[in-house]
Design an enzyme around this catalytic site. Structure first.
Site, PDB file in Angstrom:
ATOM      1  NE  ARG A  15      -7.362   5.746  -9.515  1.00 40.63           N
ATOM      2  CZ  ARG A  15      -8.640   5.850  -9.159  1.00 40.63           C
ATOM      3  NH1 ARG A  15      -8.970   6.487  -8.055  1.00 40.63           N
ATOM      4  NH2 ARG A  15      -9.579   5.297  -9.896  1.00 40.63           N
ATOM      5  CG  ASP A 108     -11.953  -4.858 -10.890  1.00 36.93           C
ATOM      6  OD1 ASP A 108     -13.057  -5.379 -11.160  1.00 36.93           O
ATOM      7  OD2 ASP A 108     -11.666  -3.684 -11.181  1.00 36.93           O
ATOM      8  CB  ALA A 427      25.126 -33.525  29.219  1.00 40.80           C
TER       9      ALA A 427
END
Ligand code: UD1
Ligand code: CA
Length: 469
Positions: A15, A108, A427
């Site tokens: 499932r 599980d 820059a």
């Protein structure tokens, strides 16, 4: 006397609609069987046999890749004929450790814990039981095996599908965790018959078989209300996830962590957090992550396998396999990719990516910058939009920036390259050569100014515009 473990992990979990074995479905990011093995290791049990079946190669891969304290072997169950049949596959393992006790666990049911394992073993030894079942009292026992108590122990376990109305009303259930005297288990294991509602070999039938031989069976109610919980489908898995999530948040609340809102907050089992830290909505902490004291983790931080110091402020940061020292401020919208080391007091601003680099103490990288494969010193200032150009399409190279350097806005640093201590880049420079200490490097086109250039063009454009009106 040896105490060993058999973990049942053969099932498919149809499932779940996955091609993985069910025990490899994740709760809080870790496979369910990982939780179970960790509980065994915490209980100092170091010989484990995993019974695999469906998609067995994925169990092998998981066991091979796991860094285990325990010695883990696997055995194959070709067909899934029930929990008793699964344990039969571990015959050689049981025989090799015959004079001790064996703990049987379901792969599980992730919330088994070391204290429960040890308490049940104490009772098991104290009472000289052949089998001691770990049980839980629940409001809704549907689907679980019911514990049938006697005056001084138990007489058996009845599966839900085999219960009569009186048995259906029993709320003490089998968690699927048991301690067996190994030799006694081997004595009755192969006598189990599949004559029940499901046509399966039930491990639980061992209890009646042992009692029939004059042995003792008892049950130990766990203090842990979640001990039996497992998941059969995605809804169940999400429920386990929510339970684990809230358990962990609850533990941290007790440790002095402040949560302003727990929506979307998910913290893994191996995470530690110092007191006074504040956690906002959407924070995800995974793997071996350590967060120091008095930190502020703003919305939507994802931190994985990372060490964070004290007084750190993170806002919308993703960090993987990295180190962030004390008093650092990062964010918003910053990614630290693996092997980044941000030293004390550094400031990393918005839209910055850092990878495989060290950023020195007090250094500021305020905005829109990429630092890759770089060693950046202390008190360096990055202007906006700096890029360390680390890749030539074939190889990666390093950039080294000395203490107190000042990297101008929109500088490209073409690695391999060194910027000296206290050096400046102008820059917009694309720096291709090393810069000595305290120098200024300008590497950009000279300005060309054409006086009056625009006049003619502007005239034509205005005329066109006038015509349209
Ligand atoms: C089992 C118990 C039940 C208990 C419940 C707790 C039996 C007969 N029943 O029922 O009393 O309340 O666990 O969760 O034992 N597995 C195999 N091979 C198989 C069958 C199962 O490896 O042939 C593994 C599964 O992967 C799973 C574990 O054994 O990890 C439990 O099996 P499952 O079918 O879920 O048992 P339950 O019917 O839940
Ligand atoms: Ca089950």
């Amino acid at each position: 006397m040896e105490n060993n473990v058999v973990i049942l992990a053969g099932g498919q979990g149809k499932r779940m609609k996955t091609d993985k074995p069910k025990v490899l479905c994740n709760v809080l990011g870790e496979p369910m069987i990982e939780w179970v093995i960790t509980a065994c290791e915490n209980a100092k049990l170091n010989k484990i046999c995993v019974v695999k079946g469906f998609a067995a190669e994925k169990i092998d891969e998981y066991v091979d890749n796991r860094q285990s304290k325990a010695e883990i072997k696997t055995v194959m169950q070709q067909e899934r004929l029930g929990t008793g049949h699964a344990v039969m596959q571990a015959k050689d393992f049981l025989e090799a450790h015959k004079d001790g006790n064996t703990l049987i666990l379901c792969g599980d049911a992730p919330f088994i814990d070391a204290d429960t394992i040890n308490e049940a073993l104490e009772l098991h030894k104290e009472k000289g039981c052949s089998v001691t079942v770990v049980t839980s009292r629940v409001e809704n026992p549907t689907g679980y095996g019911r514990i049938v108590r006697t005056d001084d122990g138990i007489s058996g376990i009845v599966e839900h599908k085999d219960c009569n109305p009186a048995q259906l009303a029993i709320t003490e259930i089998n968690s699927g965790c048991y301690w067996f005297k190994t030799a006694d288990l081997l004595d009755v294991l192969f006598e189990i018959k599949p004559d029940n509602a499901q046509g399966e070999y039930y491990l639980t039938d061992c209890i009646e078989l042992l009692i029939a031989k004059g042995k003792t069976a008892d049950a130990c109610i766990s203090h842990n209300p979640n001990v039996a919980l497992g998941a059969n489908d995605r809804r169940g898995l999400l429920m386990l996830n929510d339970i684990a999530r809230h358990e962990i948040i609850g533990k941290f609340l007790d440790e002095g962590i402040e949560f302003t809102c727990t929506d979307g907050v998910s913290i893994g089992n191996n995470v530690t957090i110092g007191a006074g830290t504040v956690i906002h909505a959407g924070v995800v902490l995974r793997g071996n992550t350590t967060i120091g004291k008095n930190c502020m983790l703003g919305n939507n931080c994802i931190i994985e396998n990372t060490t964070v110091g004290d007084n750190v402020n993170l806002n919308n940061v993703q960090a993987y396999e990295s180190v962030i020292e004390d008093d650092v401020k990062i964010g918003p919208y910053v990614q630290l990719r693996p092997n980044s080391h941000i030293k004390r007091g550094a400031k990393i601003g918005d839209f910055v990516e850092i990878k495989n680099s060290t950023v020195g103490e007090g250094t500021a990288v305020a905005h829109l910058t990429y630092i890759g494969d770089s060693d950046v010193g202390a008190n360096v200032n990055f202007g906006c939009g700096v890029v360390t150009v680390n890749y030539d399409g074939d190889k990666k190279f390093r950039t080294v920036i000395g203490d107190n350097a000042f990297i101008g806005c929109n500088t490209n640093l073409i690695a391999p390259v060194r910027v000296g201590k206290g050096a400046y880049t102008a820059a917009g420079s694309t720096i291709t050569t090393d810069i000595p200490d305290n120098a200024l490097a300008i590497e950009r086109g000279k300005a060309v100014v054409k006086e009056g250039y625009a006049e003619k063009k502007l005239k034509a454009r205005t005329e066109k515009f006038e015509k349209k009106k």
